[in-house]
Design a protein around this motif. Structure first.
Motif, mmCIF file in Angstrom:
data_model
loop_
_atom_site.group_PDB
_atom_site.id
_atom_site.type_symbol
_atom_site.label_atom_id
_atom_site.label_comp_id
_atom_site.label_asym_id
_atom_site.label_seq_id
_atom_site.Cartn_x
_atom_site.Cartn_y
_atom_site.Cartn_z
ATOM 1 N N GLN A 181 0.840 -1.190 0.000
ATOM 2 C CA GLN A 181 0.000 0.000 0.000
ATOM 3 C C GLN A 181 0.876 1.240 0.000
ATOM 4 O OE1 GLN A 181 -3.362 -0.391 -0.252
ATOM 5 N NE2 GLN A 181 -2.757 -2.535 -0.475
ATOM 6 N N SER A 193 0.853 -9.712 4.257
ATOM 7 C CA SER A 193 -0.261 -9.060 4.962
ATOM 8 C C SER A 193 0.232 -7.843 5.742
ATOM 9 C CB SER A 193 -0.942 -10.055 5.904
ATOM 10 O OG SER A 193 -0.052 -10.487 6.912
ATOM 11 N N SER A 194 -0.684 -6.931 5.986
ATOM 12 C CA SER A 194 -0.385 -5.661 6.689
ATOM 13 C C SER A 194 0.774 -4.913 6.029
ATOM 14 C CB SER A 194 -0.056 -5.926 8.162
ATOM 15 O OG SER A 194 -1.122 -6.551 8.814
ATOM 16 N N ASN A 195 0.744 -4.925 4.677
ATOM 17 C CA ASN A 195 1.764 -4.207 3.908
ATOM 18 C C ASN A 195 3.175 -4.689 4.255
ATOM 19 O OD1 ASN A 195 2.825 -2.423 2.055
ATOM 20 N ND2 ASN A 195 2.689 -0.625 3.396
ATOM 21 N N TYR A 202 4.379 -6.133 6.919
ATOM 22 C CA TYR A 202 4.818 -5.612 8.218
ATOM 23 C C TYR A 202 6.014 -6.385 8.772
ATOM 24 C CZ TYR A 202 4.831 -4.411 13.167
ATOM 25 O OH TYR A 202 5.231 -4.020 14.427
ATOM 26 N N ASN A 203 5.965 -7.713 8.737
ATOM 27 C CA ASN A 203 7.051 -8.524 9.305
ATOM 28 C C ASN A 203 8.365 -8.275 8.574
ATOM 29 O OD1 ASN A 203 5.235 -9.635 11.106
ATOM 30 N ND2 ASN A 203 4.853 -11.453 9.860
ATOM 31 N N ASP A 242 5.602 -12.544 4.897
ATOM 32 C CA ASP A 242 4.143 -12.510 4.720
ATOM 33 C C ASP A 242 3.714 -11.129 4.198
ATOM 34 O OD1 ASP A 242 1.426 -12.665 4.891
ATOM 35 O OD2 ASP A 242 1.326 -13.051 7.040
#
Length: 431
Positions: free
Chosen positions: A3, A300-302, A304-305, A298
């Motif tokens: 994003q 997900s969440s842009n 994040y990890n 991963d």
């Protein structure tokens, strides 16, 4: 899908940060400042601010102006050397350099050194691009090779390099070498079709060159396909499982090194459909380590990890006590997307017509960080045999990967059976 970076959330739909602009009370000659940092201003005011005048140089003599001009040219040629592949720019540089050099012997030596350094960089770039062209010209589909040579005499990655840690180090060599040849101007040229500050003027589009950036993206794709090829090629599932576990160890070492681009390429290769459908093979694999790596990357969440791990590697690099600790190789496709969204999500000009310096500061920050990472020298010993294999060994096309996958573990439904028959007919000439 990545994003828009958090920075752009500071702006409304026009890319205009109203709060900061409204608090900027300090203006000078059409330029607005906030906490002594230039915030915005018209392009005309900026040019007027930078042009030497009687206040800057009271006696208006060349020996006063020359050091500043020479410093500017030196920084330009060192930071953006690829600009000077344009003959027009190089001609103007030599003309200006000649004027500076004619005034003082010291300047003459400095100008000579600057020009020679620039020419060496451009010559090295040309040699590198010739090597890339040769590698591309000799690329062959793995299936074609298998048709002419029995699989029993074909080499695989483990016969070339049995140690996964060594392979991770050699991948890091390739990554850093290819990163080193990407110029910061390529990021601009990759996204900007027109003059970013004038919608009516085109920007030498016929001169647009992003070949090194594109070559690096192609390397990522090649590595993914190489991983998938090495897994799908063996006949025995025991051997395929061994190859998968080998690449899991390579990927884990890439993570430890800070080579996130190779790490993501390996994960992408193992997640390709022709590989992921090999259920009998995966049943023989200890996947705990692979699950951890997938969690780290991963999306997900842009991502994040991954971004957390990248910040940790960047911090380690700043306080590094060894060359190895300095290595930070970002997941390049995500970096490109971040820069793209920042460029597209924020306006170049504010509603009052001023240049949006906040946007360009943030763009410069991201590219500057990348420029620091790409200058790190690889501390590992080169192995020419392994590097040659990684760069030149033929890999399967997508269709060939599916065919090899179906040959290893038969189709599970009518759709796969129909595709298998079609591929056998088109690729092998069998019914």
């Amino acid at each position: 899908m990545p994003q828009t970076p958090p920075f752009s959330a500071m702006f409304d739909s026009s890319g205009y940060n109203r709060n900061l602009y409204q608090s900027a009370e300090d203006s000078c000659g059409g330029l607005y400042y906030h906490d002594n940092n230039l915030l915005s201003g018209s392009l005309e005011a900026l040019i007027q601010h930078l042009v030497p005048n009687v206040d800057y140089y009271p006696d208006n003599q060349i020996r006063k102006i020359a050091p500043k001009i020479l410093q500017l040219l030196t920084e330009w040629t060192e930071t953006f050397p690829y600009d000077f592949r344009d003959e027009r720019v190089m001609r103007n540089l030599k003309d200006l350099a000649h004027r500076i050099a004619s005034g003082d012997e010291t300047y003459r030596k400095n100008v000579q050194q600057m020009i020679q350094c620039l020419i060496r960089k451009l010559a090295a770039l040309s040699q590198y691009e010739e090597v890339l062209a040769k590698i591309s010209a000799t690329s062959t589909d793995r299936l074609t090779v298998l048709k002419t040579k029995p699989q029993s005499i074909q080499r695989d990655i483990i016969t070339v390099c049995s140690d996964p840690y060594t392979l991770a180090q050699q991948l890091t060599h390739i990554e850093l070498e290819r990163l080193n040849y990407i110029g910061p101007e390529e990021f601009v040229q990759a996204f900007v079709q027109k003059d970013p500050l004038d919608n009516d003027k085109t920007c030498y589009s016929e001169r647009k060159k992003t070949r090194n950036l594109e070559a690096y993206v192609e390397w990522f794709n090649r590595l993914s396909y190489l991983v998938a090829t090495e897994i799908c090629m063996p006949v025995k599932k025991k051997h395929r499982a061994r190859i998968i576990e080998y690449f899991i160890d390579v990927a884990r070492e890439c993570f430890n090194i800070g080579n996130f681009n190779s790490l993501m390429a390996i994960i992408s290769g193992m997640n390709m459909s022709p590989v992921s459908r090999l259920k009998k093979t995966w049943a023989k694999v200890k996947t705990a380590k692979f699950d951890i790596l997938e969690h780290q990357m991963d999306p997900s969440s842009n991502f994040y990890n991954y971004r957390t791990a990248l910040r940790g590697a960047a911090q380690r690099s700043l306080t590094a006590h060894s060359s190895r600790e300095k290595i930070v190789i970002p997941f390049f496709s995500l970096l490109i997307k971040d820069i793209y969204f920042l460029n597209e999500g924020c306006a170049n000009r504010l509603p009052n017509g001023h240049v949006n310096f906040e946007k360009f500061w943030e763009l410069a920050k991201q590219v500057s960080e990348f420029m620091t990472w790409k200058q790190v020298e690889c501390p590992f010993e080169r192995d020419r045999k392994i590097l040659q294999y990684l760069l030149t060994v033929p890999v399967f096309s997508e269709d060939a990967l599916y065919l090899a996958s179906y040959e290893s573990e038969g189709p599970e439904n009518h759709i796969e059976k129909d595709r298998w028959k079609s591929l056998r007919s088109s690729l092998l000439g069998r019914v």
